[in-house]
Design a protein around this motif. Structure first.
Motif, short mmCIF file in Angstrom:
data_model
loop_
_atom_site.label_atom_id
_atom_site.label_comp_id
_atom_site.label_asym_id
_atom_site.label_seq_id
_atom_site.Cartn_x
_atom_site.Cartn_y
_atom_site.Cartn_z
N HIS A 134 -12.57 61.25 15.06
CA HIS A 134 -11.72 60.08 14.83
C HIS A 134 -12.11 58.98 15.81
O HIS A 134 -12.69 59.25 16.87
N VAL A 135 -11.75 57.77 15.47
CA VAL A 135 -12.05 56.63 16.34
C VAL A 135 -11.16 56.72 17.58
O VAL A 135 -9.93 56.71 17.47
N SER A 136 -11.79 56.82 18.75
CA SER A 136 -11.04 56.96 19.99
C SER A 136 -10.94 55.65 20.76
O SER A 136 -9.97 55.40 21.45
N ARG A 137 -11.97 54.82 20.64
CA ARG A 137 -11.98 53.55 21.38
C ARG A 137 -12.87 52.56 20.65
O ARG A 137 -13.88 52.94 20.07
N ILE A 138 -12.46 51.31 20.68
CA ILE A 138 -13.26 50.23 20.11
C ILE A 138 -13.60 49.27 21.23
O ILE A 138 -12.71 48.79 21.94
N GLY A 139 -14.89 49.01 21.40
CA GLY A 139 -15.31 48.14 22.49
C GLY A 139 -14.73 46.73 22.35
O GLY A 139 -14.69 46.16 21.26
N ILE A 140 -14.28 46.18 23.47
CA ILE A 140 -13.70 44.84 23.46
C ILE A 140 -14.78 43.78 23.40
O ILE A 140 -14.59 42.70 22.81
N GLU A 141 -15.95 44.08 23.96
CA GLU A 141 -17.03 43.10 24.00
C GLU A 141 -18.16 43.52 23.07
O GLU A 141 -18.67 44.64 23.15
N SER A 142 -18.55 42.62 22.18
CA SER A 142 -19.67 42.88 21.27
C SER A 142 -20.99 42.47 21.93
O SER A 142 -21.01 41.66 22.86
N ASP A 143 -22.07 43.03 21.42
CA ASP A 143 -23.40 42.66 21.89
C ASP A 143 -23.74 41.28 21.35
O ASP A 143 -23.74 41.06 20.15
N ARG A 144 -24.05 40.35 22.25
CA ARG A 144 -24.28 38.97 21.83
C ARG A 144 -25.63 38.78 21.14
O ARG A 144 -25.84 37.77 20.47
N VAL A 145 -26.54 39.73 21.30
CA VAL A 145 -27.86 39.60 20.68
C VAL A 145 -27.89 40.31 19.33
O VAL A 145 -28.24 39.72 18.31
N SER A 146 -27.51 41.58 19.33
CA SER A 146 -27.56 42.35 18.08
C SER A 146 -26.34 42.12 17.20
O SER A 146 -26.34 42.54 16.04
N GLU A 147 -25.28 41.49 17.75
CA GLU A 147 -24.05 41.23 17.01
C GLU A 147 -23.45 42.53 16.47
O GLU A 147 -23.03 42.63 15.33
N GLU A 148 -23.38 43.51 17.36
CA GLU A 148 -22.82 44.80 17.00
C GLU A 148 -21.65 45.12 17.92
O GLU A 148 -21.59 44.66 19.06
N ARG A 149 -20.75 45.94 17.41
CA ARG A 149 -19.56 46.33 18.16
C ARG A 149 -19.66 47.81 18.49
O ARG A 149 -20.09 48.62 17.66
N LYS A 150 -19.26 48.18 19.69
CA LYS A 150 -19.28 49.58 20.10
C LYS A 150 -18.01 50.28 19.62
O LYS A 150 -16.90 49.82 19.88
N VAL A 151 -18.20 51.41 18.94
CA VAL A 151 -17.09 52.22 18.47
C VAL A 151 -17.32 53.65 18.95
O VAL A 151 -18.40 54.22 18.72
N TYR A 152 -16.33 54.22 19.62
CA TYR A 152 -16.47 55.56 20.19
C TYR A 152 -15.71 56.56 19.32
O TYR A 152 -14.52 56.37 19.02
N ILE A 153 -16.40 57.64 18.95
CA ILE A 153 -15.83 58.66 18.06
C ILE A 153 -15.64 59.95 18.85
O ILE A 153 -16.61 60.55 19.31
N ALA A 154 -14.38 60.37 19.00
CA ALA A 154 -14.09 61.65 19.63
C ALA A 154 -14.13 62.73 18.57
O ALA A 154 -13.69 62.53 17.44
N CYS A 155 -14.67 63.90 18.93
CA CYS A 155 -14.85 64.95 17.92
C CYS A 155 -13.59 65.78 17.78
O CYS A 155 -12.90 66.09 18.75
N ASP A 156 -13.26 66.10 16.52
CA ASP A 156 -12.20 67.06 16.23
C ASP A 156 -12.78 68.46 16.07
O ASP A 156 -12.15 69.45 16.43
N THR A 157 -13.96 68.54 15.48
CA THR A 157 -14.71 69.80 15.41
C THR A 157 -16.00 69.59 16.20
O THR A 157 -16.97 69.06 15.69
N CYS A 158 -15.97 70.00 17.45
CA CYS A 158 -17.11 69.73 18.34
C CYS A 158 -18.19 70.79 18.18
O CYS A 158 -17.89 71.96 17.92
N PRO A 159 -19.45 70.42 18.32
CA PRO A 159 -20.54 71.40 18.23
C PRO A 159 -20.53 72.32 19.44
O PRO A 159 -20.02 71.97 20.51
#
Length: 346
Positions: free
Chosen positions: A224-249
């Motif tokens: 599930h989505v655990s955190r969404i980055g507040i600052e986007s990359d100004r060059v690639s125009e991408e946003r950081k999204v952190y996914i915490a595992c519910d079923t971890c390897p």
């Protein structure tokens, strides 16, 4: 219909630490290596500490010496009080004899002076005790300081962790702060995905996500989505999204490439059209060809969400019963007769 957003990223960990010693010396003991699981408080390394142990022993001797000085100062106070009591009594007798004119003034003055000197000596003795007590406190503080430095020659695990890397071997001389181990808390492993800003607007914390690792392309991990980055990359125009595992390897590899599919919404009923069938698309509006009453029409419509297979949800602009042309072909023109389409406006 499930609407998902795709992101490409890597396996990372929220808690990763490079740990080492606060002091410098040669490595004398190593108790952990790459891949080991270690517990909080475990001793995983020691530095050569003979020199610091000698300093601790010296500071202990300083405490003993200071305690002896305090004992001597206390005894001096007791002696000075006894002397003062004796000389006060003698002075009192001399002053009484002087009032009876039994002794001379000189003898009485001498007795008074001896009493005053005894009082001064008591004050000096009390002052010496205070100095001795201060020196004892200083000796104890010095011991505590040297003991802390000795403790810095022992490296303990700050939390339950897995050793990612060991950077030095026995006998190596470390400088203060130089990393010796890299640790990671296994329960904090997550996927860091980079999502195009144009697709990230509907992502929210808590949304379900699927993760596919490059080393296991046929296995899906749920999270599930655990955190969404507040600052986007100004060059690639991408946003950081952190996914915490519910079923971890069972095992993980930091830095491994991961494909992430985030479910942003589920459409119970939707009219979808391939993006290739839309003309003049500007992310919110565009024109499509429709079949209405057996004839082709060119209409501007409003779009909502987009699926991973590049289909757009039509949310406005179509009259009831209009059918949308899903494949553009040569010869389409306004008013031309037509019979076939796949999508029907609700």
């Amino acid at each position: 219909m499930t609407v998902q957003v795709f992101g490409l990223g890597t396996v990372e960990a929220r808690i990763t630490s490079s740990i080492g010693f606060e002091v410098g010396a040669a490595l004398a003991e190593l108790n952990a290596d790459h891949g080991d699981r270690v517990k909080y408080g475990d001793v995983i390394a020691r530095l050569h500490s003979a020199e610091q142990e000698a300093r601790v022993a010296k500071s202990q001797a300083g405490i003993i010496n200071a305690e002896a000085t305090v004992t001597r100062a206390v005894a001096a106070i007791d002696k000075a009080r006894a002397v003062l009591t004796q000389r006060k009594q003698r002075n009192d007798r001399k002053q009484a004899l002087l009032s009876n004119k039994t002794i001379s003034i000189e003898v009485a003055e001498e007795a008074q002076m001896e009493a005053d000197v005894a009082a001064a000596e008591l004050a000096v003795a009390i002052s010496d005790r205070e100095v001795a007590e201060a020196l004892l406190k200083d000796a104890k503080s010095q011991y505590d300081y040297e003991q802390v430095l000795l403790d810095h020659h022992v490296l303990k695990v700050p939390y339950d962790a897995i050793v990612v890397a060991r950077h030095k071997e026995l006998g190596a001389v470390l400088t203060p702060g130089e990393p010796l181990f890299t640790l990671v808390a296994p329960e904090t492993v997550w996927a860091l995905a980079y999502v195009d800003e144009a697709r990230a607007g509907d992502i929210r914390v808590g949304q379900a996500a699927e993760v596919r690792l490059r080393s296991q392309p046929r296995q899906l991990l749920w999270g599930h989505v655990s955190r969404i980055g507040i600052e986007s990359d100004r060059v690639s125009e991408e946003r950081k999204v952190y996914i915490a595992c519910d079923t971890c390897p069972e095992s993980f590899y930091l830095g491994e490439q991961a494909e992430v599919f985030i479910t942003t919404t589920v459409l119970d009923k939707a009219l979808l059209v391939p993006e290739m069938a839309v003309e003049g698309f500007d992310e919110t509006h565009g024109t499509v060809w429709t079949v209405e009453d057996g004839h082709l029409r060119h209409r501007e419509v409003a779009f909502g969400r987009r699926t991973l297979d590049s289909r757009l949800e039509i949310v406005g602009g179509l009259p009831k019963g209009a059918r949308v042309v899903s494949t553009l072909r040569p010869g389409l023109r306004e008013g031309r007769k037509a019979k076939f389409t796949e999508n029907v406006a609700p």
